[in-house]
Structure formats: C-alpha cells, structure tokens
Design an enzyme around this catalytic site. Structure first.
Site, PDB file in Angstrom:
ATOM      1  CB  CYS A 129       1.862  -0.782   5.422  1.00 14.96           C
ATOM      2  SG  CYS A 129       3.583  -0.522   4.939  1.00 14.96           S
ATOM      3  CG  LEU A 138      14.747  -4.714   2.367  1.00 17.09           C
ATOM      4  CD1 LEU A 138      15.442  -3.953   3.497  1.00 17.09           C
ATOM      5  CD2 LEU A 138      15.072  -6.210   2.478  1.00 17.09           C
ATOM      6  CD  GLN A 186      -2.885  -1.410   2.189  1.00 19.71           C
ATOM      7  OE1 GLN A 186      -3.572  -0.442   2.470  1.00 19.71           O
ATOM      8  NE2 GLN A 186      -3.035  -2.576   2.799  1.00 19.71           N
TER       9      GLN A 186
END
Length: 225
Positions: free
Chosen positions: A181, A164, A73
């Site tokens: 997120c 990441l 997201q």
C-alpha cells in the site's frame, strides 16, 4: 436488501474472480442478480491498484503481477488471507464512496473485535491497523504499527466491486516483494502472528455476524463454490 453470501473452499485464480465480479456488476445493474458478498482465497499474487508506483514493486519476478483496476497501490494476496469481495448496489444504499470505504473499515474493526483485537483506522491511510507494543518504537518515538487488513474498491455506475482482505495466517514474508500500500515505515501482521489461533471458518462466522451491524441487511443464502 439481501446479498448472496458465497464461500469458495478452494483458491480462486485472480483473473477468474475479476471476470466473475465484472459479470456480477453488469447483472446487478440490469436487475438480473442480487448483491454478492464473496469470501475466498487467491494463489500468491501481487495486485496493482490505480495509484501503484512502479518503484514499490521490489521483486517483480517473485509472483505474478496483475493490474487490478481498483483503488489503492500494491498489495499481496495468497493462501491464509481472507479476501472479501463486496458487490453491492449503492444506488439502493448510500451513494457516498467515502462512507462506503468507512463502512468497510468499520466492518473489519467489529469483526476483529470478536477475537479481542483492537483494530483502528489511521488518518490518511486506508485499511485497518493494530499497534505493536511488543516491537521496538519507531525512530520518532511513536508506537510500532502493523497493517492487518487492506481495502481497495471500485465503483461502476454505483455498483461496488473488489473489497477487502484480512490476514489470518498468510506467509508474511511474501510481502517483502512490494511496499504494501506504498507504506514502508510500518509492517504487516496477521491474526496468527498476533498469537491468536483463529481459523478461516472462525473469521467467516464473525464477518457474517457483524455484516448486518454495519450494512443493515440480512444475508439470504450461503453457497459453497
């Protein structure tokens, strides 16, 4: 299986990094380039993954917003956050997306353990979390938790890209422009926020030391960019 290991010393614009990853994926597929682990920082930006909900963008004018094409997201990238782009050929490793995401989480957990941080997975939440006994408990009585690392990947023809991010010392107030997120009930933290004076170089060394433990491959070269 020896990825190239690259560290960019200056912030890299997001669109520039995305274009370079796209080109690297094509080159890896064609056998023209080795795998790549790229460590960098971005200027402040909000990125929207494929599951991003418009209502989670709370301050759309605060920073540029970029549709990332990765899973996940909304997230924030900015100075003080180590972004790690992992461009690996999963055809020669494990063709298992869930295992790959789990391996990325394991890599983060092992890396943070080098600094005495107990970082953990949470069912139903991609990324890595730390409990905060120093903060008030949640309304249901459970321990407060903060996210310290996010994961968002894309796989194209079994070559991975994106990756990441780990918070070293970003401006945590910048997260106020989004619901990170999509999770509103928990906060965001960093190594420095936890009281650990870790530098970016410290984190990079720990990432290099633990990569082989998870992915079982030596890092062949280090390139400053």
């Amino acid at each position: 299986m020896r990825p190239q290991w690259r560290i960019s010393d200056q912030p890299v614009p997001y669109a520039e990094a995305l274009a370079e990853m796209e080109a690297r994926v094509a080159d890896i597929r064609a056998g023209r380039a080795p795998e790549l682990v790229w460590l960098l920082e971005h200027p402040p930006i909000y990125t929207a993954g494929t599951s991003a909900r418009p209502r989670d963008l709370l301050q759309p004018l605060r920073f540029p917003v970029h549709a990332a094409g990765r899973g996940g997201q909304y997230t924030y990238h900015g100075p003080g956050q180590r972004v790690v782009y992992v461009v690996l050929d999963l055809r020669a490793r494990r063709q298992d997306v869930r295992r790959f995401v789990s391996d990325l989480e394991d890599w983060i957990i092992r890396t943070l353990a080098r600094f005495g941080v107990i970082a953990e997975r949470r069912a139903g939440r991609v990324g890595v979390w730390v409990t905060r006994p120093d903060k008030p408990r949640l309304l249901d009585g459970s321990m407060a938790e903060d996210k310290i690392a996010a994961i968002g990947v894309r796989i194209r023809h079994w070559v991975s890209f994106h990756g990441l991010s780990i918070n070293v010392e970003p401006d945590l107030s910048h997260y106020a422009g989004i619901v990170p997120c999509g999770i509103a009930q928990h906060g965001v933290t960093s190594l420095v926020d936890l009281g650990l004076p870790v530098t970016m170089a410290d984190l990079d060394a720990a990432l290099a030391a633990t990569f082989d433990e998870v992915f079982g491959a030596d890092i062949a070269t280090t390139e400053a960019a």
